[in-house]
Design an enzyme around this catalytic site. Structure first.
Site, PDB file in Angstrom:
ATOM      1  N   LYS A  28       0.858  -1.175   0.000  1.00  8.09           N
ATOM      2  CA  LYS A  28       0.000   0.000   0.000  1.00  8.09           C
ATOM      3  C   LYS A  28       0.894   1.224   0.000  1.00  8.09           C
ATOM      4  O   LYS A  28       1.742   1.380   0.888  1.00  8.09           O
ATOM      5  CB  LYS A  28      -0.910   0.001   1.238  1.00  8.09           C
ATOM      6  N   ASP A  57      -2.938   4.717  -1.622  1.00 12.45           N
ATOM      7  CA  ASP A  57      -3.703   5.306  -0.520  1.00 12.45           C
ATOM      8  C   ASP A  57      -3.491   6.820  -0.554  1.00 12.45           C
ATOM      9  O   ASP A  57      -2.553   7.348   0.020  1.00 12.45           O
ATOM     10  CB  ASP A  57      -3.204   4.701   0.799  1.00 12.45           C
ATOM     11  N   LYS A  59      -5.685   9.096   0.435  1.00 19.46           N
ATOM     12  CA  LYS A  59      -6.559   9.760   1.425  1.00 19.46           C
ATOM     13  C   LYS A  59      -7.706  10.476   0.733  1.00 19.46           C
ATOM     14  O   LYS A  59      -8.021  11.629   1.044  1.00 19.46           O
ATOM     15  CB  LYS A  59      -5.763  10.744   2.294  1.00 19.46           C
ATOM     16  N   ASP A  62     -13.434  13.504  -1.235  1.00 24.08           N
ATOM     17  CA  ASP A  62     -13.730  14.768  -1.923  1.00 24.08           C
ATOM     18  C   ASP A  62     -14.873  14.543  -2.913  1.00 24.08           C
ATOM     19  O   ASP A  62     -15.455  13.453  -2.972  1.00 24.08           O
ATOM     20  CB  ASP A  62     -12.451  15.247  -2.646  1.00 24.08           C
ATOM     21  N   SER A 114      -8.720   2.705  12.487  1.00 21.51           N
ATOM     22  CA  SER A 114      -8.070   1.895  13.516  1.00 21.51           C
ATOM     23  C   SER A 114      -7.636   2.663  14.759  1.00 21.51           C
ATOM     24  O   SER A 114      -7.323   2.054  15.771  1.00 21.51           O
ATOM     25  CB  SER A 114      -6.831   1.229  12.904  1.00 21.51           C
ATOM     26  N   ALA A 171       2.352  -1.694  15.105  1.00 24.35           N
ATOM     27  CA  ALA A 171       2.561  -0.410  15.782  1.00 24.35           C
ATOM     28  C   ALA A 171       1.317   0.099  16.509  1.00 24.35           C
ATOM     29  O   ALA A 171       1.416   0.782  17.519  1.00 24.35           O
ATOM     30  CB  ALA A 171       3.037   0.627  14.763  1.00 24.35           C
ATOM     31  N   GLY A 177      -2.825 -11.667  12.619  1.00 25.50           N
ATOM     32  CA  GLY A 177      -3.803 -12.738  12.498  1.00 25.50           C
ATOM     33  C   GLY A 177      -5.144 -12.416  13.145  1.00 25.50           C
ATOM     34  O   GLY A 177      -6.143 -13.071  12.848  1.00 25.50           O
ATOM     35  N   ARG A 191       4.802   0.180   9.995  1.00 25.37           N
ATOM     36  CA  ARG A 191       6.027   0.387  10.786  1.00 25.37           C
ATOM     37  C   ARG A 191       6.611  -0.889  11.376  1.00 25.37           C
ATOM     38  O   ARG A 191       7.833  -0.972  11.534  1.00 25.37           O
ATOM     39  CB  ARG A 191       5.731   1.408  11.895  1.00 25.37           C
TER      40      ARG A 191
END
Ligand code: O7E
Length: 224
Positions: A28, A57, A59, A62, A114, A171, A177, A191
């Site tokens: 991604k 990605d 963002k 719009d 998330s 991170a 999983g 990360r």
């Protein structure tokens, strides 16, 4: 079972993509990286790992016109483009989906996020976003690994035909999983791989942990 690596921090990823290519399912490409390196960098990376799933990605949240212009800058180099679900269908996601369909590319829509603040923003909005997703029928949906219950809700509502990708592993605290057990197809990991001293070893370890958790949870109900 799937693992997508999020490449966000501006940097050179050619060598890493080559090394990870046989070990992960896709990549991604984040907005900071694409802004710093330019859309053509996606093509350069893709040449290092052609058969992986490549997702941009940008963002996107719009009007359709602007999302089409933005997606068009990178679409030739990727398989799929992510957009936010809260902008709705008419004049926004519907236009973007038609545009991507015309290019043979896939749309992935964010159902919920998330981070902790997503509870404020998304918990009341989720039922409406699920209605949007049912109407739109995008190829993929983003749902948070940090909240496996939400992953389960999305899976049950949209059925087996949609690809669910879940960020938040590593991170942000979710275990490898855990989202797969809740019904996701892919976990998105940034990360914990790219920020590791040994990203290849980190990716292999996360794979092993995904496999172990999945084999434990198989047979139990999704979304628990
Ligand atoms: O925490 P990391 O480093 O594993 O990175 C997580 C990646 O997933 C990062 O690229 C971030 O932009 C993305 N992400 C989330 O972390 N949470 C979300 O809810 C949604 C995304 C995401 O991809 O959104 C698309 C708009």
């Amino acid at each position: 079972m799937g693992l997508l690596v999020a490449l966000d921090r501006p940097g050179g990823y050619e060598e890493l993509v080559g090394k990870l290519c046989s070990r992960v399912d896709g990549f991604k490409l984040g907005l900071p990286l694409l802004m710093a390196r330019g859309p053509g960098y996606a093509g350069l990376l893709r040449r290092r790992c052609r058969d992986a799933l490549w997702v941009a990605d940008l963002k996107l949240a719009d009007i359709g016109y602007v999302m089409r212009l933005t997606a068009g800058l990178v679409a030739e180099h990727v398989d799929a483009v992510i957009a936010h679900g809260f902008v709705g269908v008419e004049g926004a996601l519907g236009e973007l989906k038609d545009y991507l369909d015309s290019l043979g590319k896939r749309l992935v829509v964010v159902a919920s996020m998330s981070h902790p603040g997503a509870r404020e923003a998304y918990d009341h909005a989720l039922p409406r976003i699920l209605e949007t997703l049912e109407r739109l029928r995008p190829w993929g949906v983003v749902a948070p690994a940090t909240r496996p219950g939400v992953v389960g809700i999305v899976r049950r509502r949209l059925g087996p035909g949609v690809a669910i990708m879940s960020p938040g592993v590593g991170a942000q605290g979710a275990e490898p999983g855990s989202a797969l057990c809740a019904g996701a197809d892919y976990e998105i990991v940034g990360r914990a791989i790219t920020g590791s001293g040994d990203p290849v070893e980190a990716a292999e370890r996360i794979r092993r942990e995904q496999e172990a958790r999945l084999s434990n949870c198989r047979g139990t109900s999704h979304g628990s």
